[in-house]
Design a protein around this motif. Structure first.
Motif, PDB file in Angstrom:
ATOM      1  N   HIS A 138       0.820  -1.209   0.000  1.00 39.84           N
ATOM      2  CA  HIS A 138       0.000   0.000   0.000  1.00 39.84           C
ATOM      3  C   HIS A 138       0.860   1.268   0.000  1.00 39.84           C
ATOM      4  O   HIS A 138       0.599   2.214  -0.760  1.00 39.84           O
ATOM      5  CB  HIS A 138      -0.911  -0.028   1.239  1.00 39.84           C
ATOM      6  N   HIS A 190      -3.768   9.488   0.904  1.00 39.45           N
ATOM      7  CA  HIS A 190      -2.887   8.511   1.552  1.00 39.45           C
ATOM      8  C   HIS A 190      -2.009   9.167   2.615  1.00 39.45           C
ATOM      9  O   HIS A 190      -1.743   8.561   3.654  1.00 39.45           O
ATOM     10  CB  HIS A 190      -2.039   7.779   0.507  1.00 39.45           C
ATOM     11  N   TRP A 236     -13.201   6.328  -0.062  1.00 39.47           N
ATOM     12  CA  TRP A 236     -12.702   6.709   1.259  1.00 39.47           C
ATOM     13  C   TRP A 236     -13.874   7.101   2.136  1.00 39.47           C
ATOM     14  O   TRP A 236     -14.851   7.679   1.642  1.00 39.47           O
ATOM     15  CB  TRP A 236     -11.762   7.916   1.131  1.00 39.47           C
ATOM     16  N   ASP A 261      -9.182   4.373   4.251  1.00 39.57           N
ATOM     17  CA  ASP A 261      -9.123   3.906   2.871  1.00 39.57           C
ATOM     18  C   ASP A 261     -10.005   2.673   2.745  1.00 39.57           C
ATOM     19  O   ASP A 261      -9.858   1.706   3.511  1.00 39.57           O
ATOM     20  CB  ASP A 261      -7.657   3.552   2.548  1.00 39.57           C
ATOM     21  N   HIS A 288      -7.406  -2.635  -2.052  1.00 36.74           N
ATOM     22  CA  HIS A 288      -5.962  -2.818  -1.883  1.00 36.74           C
ATOM     23  C   HIS A 288      -5.497  -2.509  -0.455  1.00 36.74           C
ATOM     24  O   HIS A 288      -4.422  -2.908  -0.061  1.00 36.74           O
ATOM     25  CB  HIS A 288      -5.165  -1.978  -2.910  1.00 36.74           C
TER      26      HIS A 288
HETATM   27 MN    MN Z   1      -4.985   3.198  -0.850  1.00 37.26          MN
END
Ligand code: MN
Length: 215
Positions: free
Chosen positions: A31, A86, A135, A169, A173
């Motif tokens: 990630h 992120h 998100w 998140d 992934h």
């Molecule tokens: Mn992500």
């Protein structure tokens, strides 16, 4: 870290294996080292032929995307959003998490959501109810009110000048390697990592700046 082109991957404020067992090292490595880095790289590649925007901060690129040449608006919104979201995601958590203390922020959570527990339930339900990638956020809106919402893809509330305080998140992934399809297990374990004094500090900063702009 210089907040303009060429952007660099923010340093993780802890070791990659320090979020175990809630987020295992393989999940964090993919990630952070691969996917987060890829957003940084793609943002730089997109901006490279456009020196007029090389002194724009990440936030400015997100807020003023419409002022960019039409051909790079969509990629910049995606990649700058990916970097910004992120960055906040990793900064919102820490090994073992840190508790929320009583104060104006905890009072605000109680005021807007009824209780801390009701806030947590709402955020989880919002995250679970999000179709596809995106998100889930706690944000402070332009009037200083707290809101929970989700955004698709790499969209961010900052684009509408709202202030993100906490984000999780919910792209697959971020959890699939460890939790497979069990998004709810990931979300429930993620709570154990939240660095509440940091979220509180964002709230205090937001209150100060909104009070300043009001006068
Ligand atoms: Mn992500």
């Amino acid at each position: 870290m210089i907040n303009q082109y060429p952007f660099t991957l923010m340093p993780l404020p802890y070791k990659q294996d320090a979020l175990s067992p809630h987020l295992n090292p393989a999940t964090v490595e993919v990630h952070y080292c691969k996917l987060h880095q890829a957003y940084v790289d793609k943002l730089n590649q997109t901006l490279s032929p456009y020196p007029a925007y090389h002194n724009w901060s990440l936030e400015k690129l997100i807020i003023h995307t419409r002022a960019l040449p039409a051909e790079i608006r969509t990629p910049v919104a995606r990649y700058a959003g990916g970097v910004y979201n992120h960055n906040l995601y990793w900064q919102n958590i820490c090994p073992k998490g840190k508790p929320l203390h009583d104060g104006t922020f905890s009072k605000a959570l109680n005021y807007y959501f009824g209780s801390f527990c009701a806030f947590q339930t709402l955020l989880i339900e919002t995250a679970l109810g999000t179709f596809g990638s995106g998100w889930a956020w706690l944000m402070c809106d332009n009037n200083g009110r707290l809101q929970v919402l989700s955004t698709p893809n790499q969209d961010t509330p900052l684009a509408q000048l709202n202030t993100p305080l906490l984000v999780v998140d919910i792209w697959e992934h971020s959890y699939f390697l460890q939790y497979q399809e069990k998004r709810k297990d990931y979300l429930e374990n993620w709570w154990s990592l939240v660095n509440w004094p940091k979220v509180d500090a964002y709230y205090q900063y937001c209150r100060r700046t909104k009070e300043r702009t009001r006068f």
